[in-house]
Design a protein around this motif. Structure first.
Motif, short mmCIF file in Angstrom:
data_model
loop_
_atom_site.label_atom_id
_atom_site.label_comp_id
_atom_site.label_asym_id
_atom_site.label_seq_id
_atom_site.Cartn_x
_atom_site.Cartn_y
_atom_site.Cartn_z
N LYS A 172 88.67 74.18 67.95
CA LYS A 172 89.48 72.98 68.18
C LYS A 172 88.61 71.85 68.72
O LYS A 172 88.74 70.69 68.30
N LEU A 173 87.69 72.19 69.64
CA LEU A 173 86.80 71.18 70.19
C LEU A 173 85.91 70.58 69.09
O LEU A 173 85.75 69.36 69.00
N ARG A 174 85.35 71.46 68.25
CA ARG A 174 84.44 70.98 67.20
C ARG A 174 85.15 70.11 66.17
O ARG A 174 84.51 69.29 65.52
N SER A 175 86.45 70.30 66.03
CA SER A 175 87.19 69.45 65.09
C SER A 175 87.25 68.01 65.59
O SER A 175 87.52 67.08 64.83
N ARG A 176 86.98 67.81 66.88
CA ARG A 176 87.02 66.46 67.47
C ARG A 176 85.62 65.89 67.69
O ARG A 176 85.47 64.75 68.12
N VAL A 177 84.60 66.72 67.45
CA VAL A 177 83.21 66.30 67.67
C VAL A 177 82.48 66.36 66.33
O VAL A 177 82.14 67.44 65.85
N GLY A 178 82.29 65.21 65.70
CA GLY A 178 81.60 65.18 64.41
C GLY A 178 80.14 65.53 64.56
O GLY A 178 79.49 65.12 65.52
N MET A 179 79.60 66.31 63.62
CA MET A 179 78.20 66.71 63.68
C MET A 179 77.56 66.49 62.32
O MET A 179 78.09 66.92 61.29
N VAL A 180 76.43 65.79 62.32
CA VAL A 180 75.67 65.56 61.09
C VAL A 180 74.29 66.17 61.28
O VAL A 180 73.58 65.82 62.23
N PHE A 181 73.93 67.07 60.38
CA PHE A 181 72.71 67.84 60.52
C PHE A 181 71.56 67.23 59.71
O PHE A 181 71.74 66.36 58.87
N GLN A 182 70.39 67.76 59.94
CA GLN A 182 69.19 67.30 59.24
C GLN A 182 69.28 67.57 57.74
O GLN A 182 68.85 66.76 56.93
N HIS A 183 69.86 68.71 57.37
CA HIS A 183 69.85 69.12 55.96
C HIS A 183 71.25 69.09 55.32
O HIS A 183 71.58 69.96 54.52
N PHE A 184 72.06 68.13 55.73
CA PHE A 184 73.34 67.80 55.09
C PHE A 184 74.41 68.88 55.26
O PHE A 184 75.53 68.60 55.64
N GLU A 185 74.07 70.15 54.90
CA GLU A 185 75.00 71.28 55.05
C GLU A 185 76.31 71.08 54.29
O GLU A 185 77.38 71.49 54.73
N LEU A 186 76.23 70.45 53.13
CA LEU A 186 77.41 70.38 52.26
C LEU A 186 77.60 71.70 51.53
O LEU A 186 76.64 72.45 51.32
N PHE A 187 78.84 72.01 51.16
CA PHE A 187 79.10 73.22 50.37
C PHE A 187 78.65 72.96 48.93
O PHE A 187 79.26 72.12 48.25
N PRO A 188 77.62 73.65 48.45
CA PRO A 188 77.06 73.31 47.14
C PRO A 188 77.98 73.62 45.97
O PRO A 188 77.84 73.05 44.90
N HIS A 189 78.95 74.53 46.19
CA HIS A 189 79.83 74.96 45.09
C HIS A 189 81.11 74.12 45.01
O HIS A 189 81.96 74.36 44.16
N LEU A 190 81.25 73.16 45.93
CA LEU A 190 82.44 72.30 45.94
C LEU A 190 82.06 70.88 45.56
O LEU A 190 80.97 70.41 45.90
N SER A 191 82.97 70.18 44.90
CA SER A 191 82.73 68.77 44.58
C SER A 191 82.66 67.97 45.88
O SER A 191 83.03 68.44 46.96
N ILE A 192 82.18 66.72 45.75
CA ILE A 192 82.07 65.85 46.93
C ILE A 192 83.43 65.68 47.60
O ILE A 192 83.57 65.85 48.82
N ILE A 193 84.47 65.37 46.84
CA ILE A 193 85.78 65.15 47.45
C ILE A 193 86.33 66.43 48.06
O ILE A 193 86.94 66.41 49.13
N ASP A 194 86.07 67.58 47.42
CA ASP A 194 86.54 68.84 47.99
C ASP A 194 85.82 69.17 49.29
O ASP A 194 86.39 69.79 50.20
N ASN A 195 84.55 68.76 49.41
CA ASN A 195 83.83 68.92 50.68
C ASN A 195 84.53 68.16 51.80
O ASN A 195 84.55 68.60 52.94
N LEU A 196 85.10 67.00 51.45
CA LEU A 196 85.76 66.18 52.47
C LEU A 196 87.19 66.63 52.77
O LEU A 196 87.71 66.37 53.85
N VAL A 197 87.81 67.31 51.81
CA VAL A 197 89.21 67.70 51.95
C VAL A 197 89.38 69.03 52.70
O VAL A 197 90.34 69.22 53.45
N LEU A 198 88.43 69.92 52.51
CA LEU A 198 88.57 71.32 52.98
C LEU A 198 88.97 71.44 54.45
O LEU A 198 89.99 72.04 54.78
N ALA A 199 88.15 70.86 55.35
CA ALA A 199 88.43 71.02 56.78
C ALA A 199 89.68 70.27 57.21
O ALA A 199 90.39 70.70 58.12
N GLN A 200 89.95 69.15 56.56
CA GLN A 200 91.17 68.41 56.90
C GLN A 200 92.41 69.30 56.69
O GLN A 200 93.31 69.33 57.53
#
Length: 242
Positions: free
Chosen positions: A74-102
């Motif tokens: 719950k705490l991490r959902s309120r604390v945005g974190m951007v890493f050195q190596h992006f850490e995007l889900f490679p098997h999901l589209s860009i928009i799906d990467n943004l929708v998943l956690a929401q």
């Protein structure tokens, strides 16, 4: 917004952080810098519980990070974190990467999540890339997607862990532009970075670390114009002369 009080951390006999204390007020931009291995990334990762610590206390908006009763997810959902190596889900589209956690963390509906994601992709100049896969984007574009993904969660604070260090020099500016805009809008930010131009432009304060300790914690102009410690003087002389 963030209180770090006498935090120490070790891996076995190796002390990574020693008695670190600082605060970040709402709307402040604090840049954490220092030589490699000084504990910068470890310090920022303790703020949202990605790195446990052995002693001291960290509060984020009044919530104790180290308290076993704290819901870290719950705490991490309120604390945005951007890493050195992006850490995007490679098997999901860009928009799906943004929708998943929401959807899964905030419980938003699909339509609302997509609308929020598209608005933030538009903000970072990547709306047209929404259907693509991460591997089809440049490093700078992927990092801007990572920032948009973090913003989708409506964070109260943003943490950046060397967000430009894995990028080609030409791509650094497009990521820093987004970060500068966030800072100017009043987002509370804690940034580990070697980008001293960014620090000079938007930082409220600069924390300089060496060997796991906070050596200096000062307003940016004081730090750049009159560093007090010999180690900070040496560090600045080296990076500002190149």
């Amino acid at each position: 917004m963030i209180q770090i009080e006498n935090v120490s951390k070790h891996y076995g006999a190796f002390q990574v952080l020693t008695d670190c204390s600082t605060t970040v007020q709402k709307g402040e931009v604090v840049v954490v810098c220092g030589p490699s291995g000084s504990g910068k990334s470890t310090l920022i990762k303790t703020v949202n519980g990605l790195e446990p610590f052995q002693s001291g206390r960290i509060l984020v908006d009044g919530t104790s990070v180290g308290d076993p009763k704290t819901n870290l997810s719950k705490l991490r959902s309120r604390v945005g974190m951007v890493f050195q190596h992006f850490e995007l889900f490679p098997h999901l589209s860009i928009i799906d990467n943004l929708v998943l956690a929401q959807q899964h963390v905030l419980g938003r509906g699909k339509e609302e999540s997509v609308a929020k994601g598209m608005a933030l992709l538009d903000r970072v100049g990547l709306k047209i890339q929404a259907p693509k896969m991460p591997g089809q984007l440049s490093g700078g574009q992927q990092q801007r997607v990572a920032i948009a993904r973090a913003l989708c969660m409506d964070p109260i604070v943003m943490l950046f862990d060397e967000p430009t260090s894995a990028l080609d020099p030409e791509m650094v500016g497009e990521v820093l532009d987004v970060m500068v805009e966030l800072a100017q809008e009043g987002m509370t930010m804690m940034c580990v970075t070697h980008e001293m131009g960014f620090a000079r432009k938007v930082a409220s304060r600069v924390i300089f670390m060496d060997a796991g300790k906070i050596v200096e914690d000062r307003p940016k102009n004081d730090f750049f114009d009159h560093p007090e410690s010999p180690r900070a003087q040496q560090f600045l002389a080296r990076i500002l002369n190149h």
